[in-house]
Design an enzyme around this catalytic site. Structure first.
Site, PDB file in Angstrom:
ATOM      1  N   ARG A 299      11.434  -1.934  10.609  1.00  0.00           N
ATOM      2  CA  ARG A 299      10.415  -1.626  11.597  1.00  0.00           C
ATOM      3  C   ARG A 299      10.353  -2.725  12.646  1.00  0.00           C
ATOM      4  O   ARG A 299      10.449  -3.899  12.320  1.00  0.00           O
ATOM      5  CB  ARG A 299       9.050  -1.478  10.908  1.00  0.00           C
ATOM      6  CG  ARG A 299       8.857  -0.096  10.327  1.00  0.00           C
ATOM      7  CD  ARG A 299       7.648   0.002   9.468  1.00  0.00           C
ATOM      8  NE  ARG A 299       6.498  -0.748   9.978  1.00  0.00           N
ATOM      9  CZ  ARG A 299       5.334  -0.800   9.347  1.00  0.00           C
ATOM     10  NH1 ARG A 299       5.171  -0.164   8.198  1.00  0.00           N
ATOM     11  NH2 ARG A 299       4.340  -1.502   9.842  1.00  0.00           N
TER      12      ARG A 299
ATOM     13  N   ARG B   5      11.745  -6.160   4.432  1.00  0.00           N
ATOM     14  CA  ARG B   5      11.476  -4.729   4.202  1.00  0.00           C
ATOM     15  C   ARG B   5      12.397  -3.833   5.037  1.00  0.00           C
ATOM     16  O   ARG B   5      12.620  -4.068   6.208  1.00  0.00           O
ATOM     17  CB  ARG B   5      10.013  -4.431   4.556  1.00  0.00           C
ATOM     18  CG  ARG B   5       9.673  -2.946   4.475  1.00  0.00           C
ATOM     19  CD  ARG B   5       8.202  -2.731   4.311  1.00  0.00           C
ATOM     20  NE  ARG B   5       7.435  -3.065   5.507  1.00  0.00           N
ATOM     21  CZ  ARG B   5       6.133  -2.859   5.620  1.00  0.00           C
ATOM     22  NH1 ARG B   5       5.449  -2.342   4.617  1.00  0.00           N
ATOM     23  NH2 ARG B   5       5.499  -3.191   6.729  1.00  0.00           N
TER      24      ARG B   5
ATOM     25  N   ARG C 181      -9.593   0.483   9.426  1.00  0.00           N
ATOM     26  CA  ARG C 181      -9.129  -0.882   9.632  1.00  0.00           C
ATOM     27  C   ARG C 181     -10.176  -1.730  10.340  1.00  0.00           C
ATOM     28  O   ARG C 181      -9.944  -2.932  10.542  1.00  0.00           O
ATOM     29  CB  ARG C 181      -7.877  -0.846  10.507  1.00  0.00           C
ATOM     30  CG  ARG C 181      -6.574  -1.138   9.787  1.00  0.00           C
ATOM     31  CD  ARG C 181      -5.495  -1.067  10.847  1.00  0.00           C
ATOM     32  NE  ARG C 181      -4.247  -1.674  10.464  1.00  0.00           N
ATOM     33  CZ  ARG C 181      -3.267  -1.039   9.839  1.00  0.00           C
ATOM     34  NH1 ARG C 181      -3.420   0.193   9.442  1.00  0.00           N
ATOM     35  NH2 ARG C 181      -2.133  -1.659   9.606  1.00  0.00           N
TER      36      ARG C 181
ATOM     37  N   ARG D   5      -0.249  -9.667  12.722  1.00  0.00           N
ATOM     38  CA  ARG D   5      -0.888  -8.584  11.970  1.00  0.00           C
ATOM     39  C   ARG D   5      -1.765  -9.137  10.850  1.00  0.00           C
ATOM     40  O   ARG D   5      -2.810  -8.578  10.544  1.00  0.00           O
ATOM     41  CB  ARG D   5       0.172  -7.626  11.414  1.00  0.00           C
ATOM     42  CG  ARG D   5       0.663  -6.633  12.464  1.00  0.00           C
ATOM     43  CD  ARG D   5       2.058  -6.140  12.195  1.00  0.00           C
ATOM     44  NE  ARG D   5       2.181  -5.320  11.014  1.00  0.00           N
ATOM     45  CZ  ARG D   5       3.282  -5.219  10.288  1.00  0.00           C
ATOM     46  NH1 ARG D   5       4.368  -5.894  10.625  1.00  0.00           N
ATOM     47  NH2 ARG D   5       3.308  -4.442   9.240  1.00  0.00           N
TER      48      ARG D   5
ATOM     49  N   LYS E 123       0.829  -1.210   0.000  1.00  0.00           N
ATOM     50  CA  LYS E 123       0.000   0.000   0.000  1.00  0.00           C
ATOM     51  C   LYS E 123       0.861   1.257   0.000  1.00  0.00           C
ATOM     52  O   LYS E 123       0.625   2.180  -0.758  1.00  0.00           O
ATOM     53  CB  LYS E 123      -0.869   0.064   1.267  1.00  0.00           C
ATOM     54  CG  LYS E 123      -1.938  -0.962   1.367  1.00  0.00           C
ATOM     55  CD  LYS E 123      -2.869  -0.660   2.540  1.00  0.00           C
ATOM     56  CE  LYS E 123      -2.178  -0.493   3.883  1.00  0.00           C
ATOM     57  NZ  LYS E 123      -1.797  -1.722   4.555  1.00  0.00           N
TER      58      LYS E 123
END
Ligand code: ADP
Ligand code: ZN
Length: 217
Positions: A163, A128, A89, A174, A13
């Site tokens: 992160r 990531r 969300r 998640r 996203k």
């Protein structure tokens, strides 16, 4: 333009939002970014949000709804609209947004649902890395799109970081939270005739082309 982009954590996203916000001159609003900024600045909001984020759980609705409304009340959003990334969300966040927009007399133009299979998301998330410069926030992937120099952003030379919530355990959590709490929004926005599903492609440029075609409709 008023857009929402839905997708599991790590579906890409954020990368799509970067070009959309530039090409369409629309403010990019990421509740995750706002929360992380508050954590790094040690605000009261940040202190309240931190333990939830670290566990991969959702921050309570009241908190995010308040920060989102405050952000949407800023001048740039009134003038240019918004691109929402990571909000809503939950159904109750979506309902709060509906109410807010209704009071403001405006409507959502489209909801892009970026679909990527869980296995792919897991592989991407643990690879990531993000640029720590808040003006840049370039995203790298050690597997598909590594920086030229390890740990350094190609674009601005700042350090890259991983992160805290991009580890296997937290990503699993998640994803579960996503399937349980956020996926019901697909039906919510389908019923409103706003949803367009885009299948995330291996090559990010292919995904960009698909989203572009959808937004041009
Ligand atoms: P990702 O989409 O990769 O999970 P985000 O940056 O959107 O990352 O969000 C990171 C974390 O911030 C989430 O796991 C959650 O704890 C919190 N968060 C962000 N947006 C919301 C929201 N709208 N409602 C509740 N929690 C949120
Ligand atoms: Zn950078």
């Amino acid at each position: 333009m008023r857009l929402i982009i839905l997708g599991a954590p790590g579906s890409g996203k954020g990368s799509q939002c970067k070009w959309i916000t530039r090409d369409y001159d629309v403010p990019h609003i990421s509740t995750g970014d706002i929360l992380r900024k508050n954590i790094s600045e040690g605000t009261v909001l940040g202190q309240k949000a931190k333990s939830y984020i670290d566990q991969g759980a959702l921050v309570p609705d009241e908190l995010v709804i308040d920060i989102l409304k405050a952000r949407l009340n800023e001048e740039d959003c009134k003038e240019k609209g918004f691109l929402l990334d990571g909000f809503p969300r939950t159904i109750s966040q979506a309902e709060a947004l509906e109410e807010f927009l209704e009071d403001a007399g405006v409507k959502i133009d489209k909801v892009i649902n970026l679909h990527v299979p869980d296995e792919e998301i897991m592989a991407r998330a643990i690879n990531r890395r993000t640029c720590e410069n808040s003006e840049c926030k370039e995203i790298y992937n050690l597997r598909d799109n590594p920086p030229k120099v390890e740990g350094i952003c190609d674009k601005c030379g700042s350090n890259l970081f991983q992160r805290a919530d991009d580890n296997e355990e937290t990503v699993k959590n998640r994803l579960m939270v996503y399937h349980n709490q956020t996926e019901p929004l697909i039906e919510f926005y389908t019923k409103k005739n706003l949803l367009a599903t885009i299948i995330g492609q291996e090559d990010i440029n292919d995904t960009i082309a698909l989203v572009k075609a959808e937004l041009a409709k």
